[in-house]
Design a protein around this motif. Sequence first.
Motif, PDB file in Angstrom:
ATOM      1  N   LEU A  82      52.366  40.254  39.743  1.00 11.20           N
ATOM      2  CA  LEU A  82      50.913  40.525  39.247  1.00 11.20           C
ATOM      3  C   LEU A  82      50.112  41.341  40.239  1.00 11.20           C
ATOM      4  CD1 LEU A  82      50.112  37.130  37.585  1.00 11.20           C
ATOM      5  CD2 LEU A  82      51.578  39.015  36.667  1.00 11.20           C
ATOM      6  N   PRO A  83      49.558  42.206  39.821  1.00 10.00           N
ATOM      7  CA  PRO A  83      48.637  43.038  41.166  1.00 10.00           C
ATOM      8  C   PRO A  83      47.412  42.158  41.297  1.00 10.00           C
ATOM      9  CG  PRO A  83      48.077  43.778  38.624  1.00 10.00           C
ATOM     10  CD  PRO A  83      49.382  42.749  38.608  1.00 10.00           C
ATOM     11  N   PRO A 102      44.532  47.972  43.534  1.00  8.31           N
ATOM     12  CA  PRO A 102      45.360  46.732  43.915  1.00  8.31           C
ATOM     13  C   PRO A 102      45.763  46.811  45.344  1.00  8.31           C
ATOM     14  CG  PRO A 102      46.534  47.646  41.919  1.00  8.31           C
ATOM     15  CD  PRO A 102      45.391  48.689  42.135  1.00  8.31           C
ATOM     16  N   ILE A 103      45.694  45.924  45.990  1.00  8.36           N
ATOM     17  CA  ILE A 103      46.013  45.558  47.474  1.00  8.36           C
ATOM     18  C   ILE A 103      47.293  45.135  47.804  1.00  8.36           C
ATOM     19  CG2 ILE A 103      43.787  45.551  48.309  1.00  8.36           C
ATOM     20  CD1 ILE A 103      43.967  42.255  48.632  1.00  8.36           C
ATOM     21  N   GLY A 104      48.065  44.676  46.560  1.00 11.32           N
ATOM     22  CA  GLY A 104      49.195  43.811  46.872  1.00 11.32           C
ATOM     23  C   GLY A 104      49.672  43.297  45.510  1.00 11.32           C
ATOM     24  N   TYR A 124      46.854  39.819  36.084  1.00  8.89           N
ATOM     25  CA  TYR A 124      46.266  40.201  37.412  1.00  8.89           C
ATOM     26  C   TYR A 124      45.703  39.116  38.227  1.00  8.89           C
ATOM     27  CZ  TYR A 124      41.703  40.504  35.033  1.00  8.89           C
ATOM     28  OH  TYR A 124      40.527  40.436  34.606  1.00  8.89           O
ATOM     29  N   ILE A 125      45.415  39.322  39.378  1.00  9.69           N
ATOM     30  CA  ILE A 125      44.856  38.242  40.351  1.00  9.69           C
ATOM     31  C   ILE A 125      43.621  38.672  41.237  1.00  9.69           C
ATOM     32  CG2 ILE A 125      45.557  36.834  42.515  1.00  9.69           C
ATOM     33  CD1 ILE A 125      48.325  36.829  41.641  1.00  9.69           C
ATOM     34  N   LEU A 126      42.544  37.780  41.069  1.00 10.31           N
ATOM     35  CA  LEU A 126      41.548  37.941  41.719  1.00 10.31           C
ATOM     36  C   LEU A 126      41.338  36.680  42.587  1.00 10.31           C
ATOM     37  CD1 LEU A 126      39.107  39.115  38.868  1.00 10.31           C
ATOM     38  CD2 LEU A 126      39.766  40.607  40.691  1.00 10.31           C
ATOM     39  N   LEU A 142      42.525  31.625  44.074  1.00  9.59           N
ATOM     40  CA  LEU A 142      43.248  32.573  43.478  1.00  9.59           C
ATOM     41  C   LEU A 142      43.042  32.384  41.975  1.00  9.59           C
ATOM     42  CD1 LEU A 142      45.823  33.500  45.698  1.00  9.59           C
ATOM     43  CD2 LEU A 142      43.793  34.499  45.733  1.00  9.59           C
ATOM     44  N   LEU A 143      42.754  33.440  41.246  1.00 12.33           N
ATOM     45  CA  LEU A 143      42.806  33.254  39.756  1.00 12.33           C
ATOM     46  C   LEU A 143      43.600  34.306  39.168  1.00 12.33           C
ATOM     47  CD1 LEU A 143      38.937  33.630  39.705  1.00 12.33           C
ATOM     48  CD2 LEU A 143      40.217  31.478  39.863  1.00 12.33           C
TER      49      LEU A 143
END
Length: 220
Positions: A82-83, A102-104, A124-126, A142-143
């Motif tokens: 997941l980005p 995305p940073i990772g 995706y993750i925020l 982390l969501l």
Amino acid sequence: MAFSDRLKELQGDLRDADFARKTGVSVQTLKRYEDGSSPSIEIARKIAEAFDVSLDWLSGRSELRNSSSPLATKAPVDFVSLPRFDARASAGRGLVAVDQMPIGEVAFARDFLRNLGANPDYCYILEARGDSMWPTIPDGALLIADASKTEVDDGRIYHFNVMDRVLVKRARWSMDGKLHLTSDNVAAGYPPEEFTADRIDELKVGGRIMFTGHAPMPIR
């Protein structure tokens, strides 16, 4: 061949205690895997390293015990990367989305995401900031959001882009058709943000929040 079969092949004539010592995994845990339980990617990699075999072979996806790179670095096919975005979604009054690239990436099992009701290929993750959604979403959580779920259902939590702000709020529909972005932390006094038809172009739905991950929270 299944993972359990590969595990038994690796053990061979080794005693249970010796096999556990070599892999660094307890006898009880190894027995669960032999009975059909699935290991985490970290445990699978640990066993593969101990016996110098590839993860593809250990997972049963390849008949080649070793490859040119025996310790494959990519996740198995039942995992999805997941980005992770640097734009922190404010569980408060809103943070500016500085960078939308995305940073990772973070790998999750597809079955885990499906069990949440999410579409793995759209997740995706925020990172959440602020306390307006506490205790549902604490600061720094982390969501996992699902970008395929943009239809706003009453009572669910979404990642919203409001002009230049990134918000995580609970959606509430009123009888007159207005959408209210509300906070769970009622005691903090965060006012709901109201959207009528003439403001709808200010609002974009990034995705529905499907999972919240965080460290143990202190007692308040």
